[in-house]
Design an enzyme around this catalytic site. Structure first.
Site, PDB file in Angstrom:
ATOM      1  N   GLU A   1       0.152 -18.483 -47.879  1.00  0.00           N
ATOM      2  CA  GLU A   1       1.573 -18.306 -48.156  1.00  0.00           C
ATOM      3  C   GLU A   1       1.677 -17.061 -49.041  1.00  0.00           C
ATOM      4  OE1 GLU A   1       5.142 -21.002 -49.991  1.00  0.00           O
ATOM      5  OE2 GLU A   1       3.227 -21.972 -49.577  1.00  0.00           O
TER       6      GLU A   1
ATOM      7  N   ARG B   1     -10.913 -29.234 -50.923  1.00  0.00           N
ATOM      8  CA  ARG B   1     -10.520 -28.069 -51.720  1.00  0.00           C
ATOM      9  C   ARG B   1     -11.627 -27.740 -52.699  1.00  0.00           C
ATOM     10  NH1 ARG B   1      -4.968 -27.138 -51.448  1.00  0.00           N
ATOM     11  NH2 ARG B   1      -4.673 -25.698 -53.153  1.00  0.00           N
TER      12      ARG B   1
ATOM     13  N   LYS C   1      -1.483 -21.358 -57.863  1.00  0.00           N
ATOM     14  CA  LYS C   1      -0.755 -20.102 -58.010  1.00  0.00           C
ATOM     15  C   LYS C   1       0.333 -20.230 -59.074  1.00  0.00           C
ATOM     16  CE  LYS C   1      -0.995 -19.382 -53.263  1.00  0.00           C
ATOM     17  NZ  LYS C   1      -0.275 -19.255 -52.028  1.00  0.00           N
TER      18      LYS C   1
HETATM   19  P1  ATP Z   1      -2.090 -23.006 -54.445  1.00  0.00           P
HETATM   20  O1  ATP Z   1      -1.973 -24.479 -54.649  1.00  0.00           O
HETATM   21  O2  ATP Z   1      -3.157 -22.360 -55.245  1.00  0.00           O
HETATM   22  O3  ATP Z   1      -0.789 -22.303 -54.525  1.00  0.00           O
HETATM   23  P2  ATP Z   1      -1.884 -23.155 -51.654  1.00  0.00           P
HETATM   24  O4  ATP Z   1      -2.634 -24.176 -50.904  1.00  0.00           O
HETATM   25  O5  ATP Z   1      -0.439 -23.362 -51.852  1.00  0.00           O
HETATM   26  O6  ATP Z   1      -2.637 -22.874 -52.987  1.00  0.00           O
HETATM   27  P3  ATP Z   1      -1.815 -21.251 -49.570  1.00  0.00           P
HETATM   28  O7  ATP Z   1      -1.473 -19.830 -49.644  1.00  0.00           O
HETATM   29  O8  ATP Z   1      -0.888 -22.165 -48.877  1.00  0.00           O
HETATM   30  O9  ATP Z   1      -2.057 -21.731 -51.046  1.00  0.00           O
HETATM   31  O10 ATP Z   1      -3.289 -21.433 -49.030  1.00  0.00           O
HETATM   32  C1  ATP Z   1      -3.787 -20.832 -47.875  1.00  0.00           C
HETATM   33  C2  ATP Z   1      -4.981 -21.595 -47.441  1.00  0.00           C
HETATM   34  O11 ATP Z   1      -5.961 -21.641 -48.463  1.00  0.00           O
HETATM   35  C3  ATP Z   1      -4.614 -23.026 -47.116  1.00  0.00           C
HETATM   36  O12 ATP Z   1      -5.189 -23.357 -45.873  1.00  0.00           O
HETATM   37  C4  ATP Z   1      -5.203 -23.813 -48.243  1.00  0.00           C
HETATM   38  O13 ATP Z   1      -5.596 -25.070 -47.814  1.00  0.00           O
HETATM   39  C5  ATP Z   1      -6.384 -22.956 -48.670  1.00  0.00           C
HETATM   40  N1  ATP Z   1      -6.688 -23.189 -50.086  1.00  0.00           N
HETATM   41  C6  ATP Z   1      -5.870 -23.032 -51.139  1.00  0.00           C
HETATM   42  N2  ATP Z   1      -6.469 -23.404 -52.273  1.00  0.00           N
HETATM   43  C7  ATP Z   1      -7.717 -23.811 -51.934  1.00  0.00           C
HETATM   44  C8  ATP Z   1      -8.841 -24.334 -52.657  1.00  0.00           C
HETATM   45  N3  ATP Z   1      -8.794 -24.501 -53.975  1.00  0.00           N
HETATM   46  N4  ATP Z   1      -9.952 -24.639 -51.967  1.00  0.00           N
HETATM   47  C9  ATP Z   1     -10.009 -24.464 -50.632  1.00  0.00           C
HETATM   48  N5  ATP Z   1      -9.004 -23.988 -49.898  1.00  0.00           N
HETATM   49  C10 ATP Z   1      -7.859 -23.661 -50.533  1.00  0.00           C
HETATM   50 MG    MG Z   2       0.683 -23.727 -50.011  1.00  0.00          MG
END
Ligand code: ATP
Ligand code: MG
Length: 563
Positions: A45, A270, A280
């Site tokens: 995102e 994760r 984030k």
């Molecule tokens: P955050 O909670 O840090 O904002 P998010 O999941 O909202 O992270 P996205 O930009 O939606 O962030 O993530 C893109 C991809 O990265 C998704 O497929 C998500 O599952 C993966 N991802 C995000 N954080 C992790 C993590 N800590 N470990 C493994 N994969 C991750």
């Molecule tokens: Mg997300």
């Protein structure tokens, strides 16, 4: 956070990868994707910078495609119009390229499918599989039922024509945010609450970074994601565990909508790392609150922060590969990431000498005005990295900590009467020191032994201590930044307010360090070992007139596997 998150794990090398097993089955003869090329995607995102957790997902998504000779798309998951920005899109691309993965022309925006998604939602309504609901979010919550009672949805049996008309009016902007939603007709009694007629479209009068004000209805993730995947011909949609409970919804969309492909979702754990925060939202708080210098502050777990700190793509990819993929969330020690960096830098870093807390050493019996040169290997681990010359003369800089007027027990460095080896140069015997008015040591005096050039003792006498030095006559000054953990507790994510456990001493700036002249040629891509001090890299704040180095990691490896 789940119970298992409390386990600090030292990853096991070579642990089997269940995703690879699933995919191998799927592409085998008679498999679900027999004869098809494996196709994955990474769908960030664009609402912030990528962090080390994303690196894991990137390695899983791109790495899995690579392993099977397949393809991986990069898709900006921009279905949510809040806080998305092109600044983030560019940064995300840069970080993934830096890690060494490429998507060629397979770059997409989820928002590219808004028209398609809208049409598919209309089709769902026409099939009697979706309806416009007028419950407010609170009412929907109150009506969701419980484990023994199904949800109540009073608009469920609304005539198809009515839903179609209302959905068109939702799109036309006739209603305020939250006034209506489009819900999928699934199972009001499902034990999985995600399936109790989930909302698939909502009204949100918000400007979108790409589609502007064209839309005021936006699809929900669970509806949008399987469509995006299918439109791109994704075979395996790899995502993190929190989506496991949403998988039936993913499959429902794939099953009930006529789509060009039928991707399979597979979830993995994760990555959590101790001593840092990763969401984030929290990282943004650190940036916006001025607690760090920016998203790329070298203390941040962002990829741009790690890069600026001196982390190499190889160290991060190796880390991700060694932590492996599993179905259980766990927290990996930050020390393991550093361990992977040390391993890589040990092979790559040029050895140099830098004195961070300088004190003058004068060799009283070394001829005034004389200079000699030593040829030293740039990296004993890699003879092919060649050699360089370091100069030596009567006045040198040494580490203040390498001299003690009154030695403590076991101290083997300079103290009056003691001999030490000046790395690669000579053995010297300390004769005393001068002090400043405040009692601190100003100058240390010693006599060198001309018979010991190269640091050898012809008579075989034992010299226990070896210290590094730089030649005062031609050295360069530098600023050196040392970094510690941003937090004072190992699990800041567990704190109610993580800002209360910020470490006030996480950045230490040393001015007027003395570094060997070869470091004037440093460039940002070159890792260095400052002997006995750690691995360092040039910071982006550096200028030829004012060199600035970051300590990437200390030399000492405190990481103990499976402790
Ligand atoms: P955050 O909670 O840090 O904002 P998010 O999941 O909202 O992270 P996205 O930009 O939606 O962030 O993530 C893109 C991809 O990265 C998704 O497929 C998500 O599952 C993966 N991802 C995000 N954080 C992790 C993590 N800590 N470990 C493994 N994969 C991750
Ligand atoms: Mg997300």
């Amino acid at each position: 956070m789940s119970e298992t998150n409390k386990n600090l794990t030292a990853p096991e090398e070579g642990s089997g990868n269940f995703i690879h097993t699933f995919i191998a089955e799927d592409i085998a003869e008679n498999g679900r994707f027999a004869g098809q090329r494996v196709h994955t995607r990474f769908p960030p995102e664009p609402n912030g910078y990528l962090h080390i957790g994303h690196a894991k997902a990137i390695c899983v998504d791109f790495g899995t495609a690579e392993k099977f000779g397949g393809l991986c798309n990069l898709r900006m998951d921009d279905t949510n119009p809040t806080k998305e920005d092109t600044e983030y899109v560019d940064a995300i691309k840069e970080d993934i390229r830096w890690l060494g993965f490429s998507w060629d022309d397979r770059f997409h925006y989820a928002s590219d499918y808004f028209d398609t998604m809208y049409e598919l939602a209309v089709k769902l309504i026409e099939k009697g599989l979706a309806y416009v609901c007028e419950l407010t979010p609170e009412q929907m919550h109150d009506n969701r039922g419980d484990l023994t009672h199904p949800a109540v949805s009073p608009y469920r049996d609304r005539p198809i024509a009515e839903s179609l008309a209302l959905f068109a009016r939702m799109k036309a902007g006739e209603f305020a945010d939250g006034r209506m939603t489009l819900r999928a007709k699934m199972d009001l009694a499902s034990g999985n609450f995600n399936l109790r007629d989930p909302v698939i479209y909502r009204i949100n009068h918000m400007h979108h970074h790409r589609t502007g004000d064209k839309w005021c209805v936006y699809p929900m993730y669970d509806f949008a994601h399987p469509i995006e995947d299918a439109m791109e011909g994704i075979t395996h949609s790899l995502c993190t565990l929190e989506f496991e409970e949403h998988r039936p919804l993913y499959d429902w969309v794939i099953e009930h909508i006529d789509l060009p492909a039928k991707p399979r979702q597979i979830e993995f754990a994760r990555l959590g790392i101790n001593n840092t925060v990763m969401s984030k939202r929290k990282l943004r708080k650190l940036v916006e609150g001025g607690f760090v210098s920016g998203w790329d502050d070298p203390r941040m777990p962002t990829l741009c922060g790690l890069r600026r700190r001196g982390f190499t793509p190889a160290s991060i990819r190796n880390f991700c590969s060694r932590i492996g993929v599993s179905k259980v969330d766990s927290t990996v020690e930050y020390g393991f990431l550093e361990h992977c960096l040390r391993e890589d830098l040990n092979l790559k870093a040029r050895r140099t000498m830098a004195v961070l807390h300088p004190v003058k050493l004068v060799l009283t019996n070394y001829p005034q005005g004389q200079t000699e040169t030593f040829t030293v290997e740039n990296n004993p681990e890699r003879p092919e990295d060649g050699t360089r010359e370091v100069t030596f003369s009567r006045e040198l800089w040494i580490e203040a900590g390498d001299f003690l007027e009154e030695p403590v027990k076991g101290y083997r460095r300079l103290f009056p009467g003691n001999e030490v080896r000046l790395k690669t140069a000579y053995i010297v015997r300390c004769t005393g020191c001068d002090k400043n008015e405040d009692g601190s040591v100003k100058t240390v005096y010693a006599e060198y032994d001309p018979e010991t050039r190269g640091g050898n003792t012809p008579d075989g006498r034992k010299v226990r201590g070896t210290i590094h030095w730089v030649n005062a006559a031609d050295c360069t000054e530098a600023e050196v930044r040392l970094y510690g953990s941003l937090f004072t507790v190992p699990e800041p994510e567990q704190e109610e307010d993580f800002l209360t456990v910020l470490n006030p001493d996480s950045l230490q700036v040393l001015q007027h360090c003395k570094v060997e002249p070869s470091l004037r040629e440093a460039d940002a891509a070159m890792p260095f070992q400052f002997m006995r001090e750690g691995y360092f890299c040039l910071d982006k704040d550096s200028t030829p007139a004012h060199l600035v180095f970051n300590r990437s990691v200390s030399l000492k490896d405190g990481f103990k596997p499976n402790k």
